[in-house]
Design an enzyme around this catalytic site. Sequence first.
Site, PDB file in Angstrom:
ATOM      1  N   GLU A   1       7.108  15.463   8.583  1.00 12.71           N
ATOM      2  CA  GLU A   1       8.490  15.803   8.264  1.00 12.71           C
ATOM      3  C   GLU A   1       8.613  17.013   7.336  1.00 12.71           C
ATOM      4  O   GLU A   1       9.707  17.561   7.168  1.00 12.71           O
ATOM      5  CB  GLU A   1       9.186  14.603   7.610  1.00 12.71           C
ATOM      6  CG  GLU A   1       9.379  13.412   8.537  1.00 12.71           C
ATOM      7  CD  GLU A   1      10.355  13.703   9.668  1.00 12.71           C
ATOM      8  OE1 GLU A   1      11.207  14.600   9.506  1.00 12.71           O
ATOM      9  OE2 GLU A   1      10.248  13.045  10.714  1.00 12.71           O
TER      10      GLU A   1
ATOM     11  N   GLU B   1     -11.056   1.941  11.342  1.00 17.18           N
ATOM     12  CA  GLU B   1     -10.976   2.034   9.875  1.00 17.18           C
ATOM     13  C   GLU B   1     -12.324   1.802   9.202  1.00 17.18           C
ATOM     14  O   GLU B   1     -12.490   2.096   8.022  1.00 17.18           O
ATOM     15  CB  GLU B   1      -9.947   1.060   9.332  1.00 17.18           C
ATOM     16  CG  GLU B   1     -10.334  -0.395   9.388  1.00 17.18           C
ATOM     17  CD  GLU B   1      -9.302  -1.293   8.710  1.00 17.18           C
ATOM     18  OE1 GLU B   1      -9.732  -2.192   7.989  1.00 17.18           O
ATOM     19  OE2 GLU B   1      -8.098  -1.083   8.908  1.00 17.18           O
TER      20      GLU B   1
END
Length: 296
Positions: free
Chosen positions: A98, A129
């Site tokens: 953003e 992960e």
Amino acid sequence: MTAPPNDSFTADPTGNALPETERADPQFRDLETRPIGELLGALVGGQERALLAVRDALPQIEEAVEAIAARLGNDREARLVYCGAGTSGRLAMQDGVELGPTFNWPPERAVFLLAGGVTSLSLAREGAEDDTQSARAMIAEAGVCARDAVIGVAASGRTPFTLSGLQAARERGALTVALANDPAAPLLAAAERPILLRTGPEVLAGSTRLAAGTAQKIALNLLSTAIMVRLGKVFRGRMVDMRPTNDKLRRRAERMVADVSNCDLGRAREALEGANGHIRHAILRAEADSSRHRKS
């Protein structure tokens, strides 16, 4: 903030202490039997705890903002690097993406290191992960160096991918910032600027997409917005470096110029056209035009 409630089950079967984010809160043992209204109320309570955790962390967030802004502001090639896995990684990437449309932050100055790659955005790849080698390889491939600032995010603060990535970044001289929700998180110890978001056990035990994720989202919003303010991306309380790339944003830009420079939308539109869509320049242009009109 008072310490979050703990359950008696605070260790795994091998005797190792469980992170607070993985523990069960005994008051929610009957969660699935509750009426929907009561269930929703309990979930909202968890979200409220997330906001309190961020408030408690404001001094740490402030220190991180100052450090990152100094790093990015002193070098036009310095980059903001986000590193994470699962929910935490997706939230981090969302925040960074953003920055472009909101503050016109150059895409080459935002780097995203997500366990499992970009496909993990839409398809959860929880096994990724644990891949420490991949994290170090991504840091190396991205060319992370002393001019960069790296933000690692993990609820438990024990995620191998994120921890290894942050450690590798620090070894290369990068400024390292960590967001974690457990006070004993190794990730916090590994970072120069640790930010503890202590949300405690989740209402739904272990579901860190709830309070922990909300606290991370808020903290990331605060961090990136304050950094951009520090870097001069905000003018008179407006996001004047916003990219007006569609009709909605062009209308917003026109209203912004009209409001700040106290002119009508027609003049604001002309100012934007004359400034090639740059809102800050358009505001100054419109104000100069208004001043000339008053003097004449």
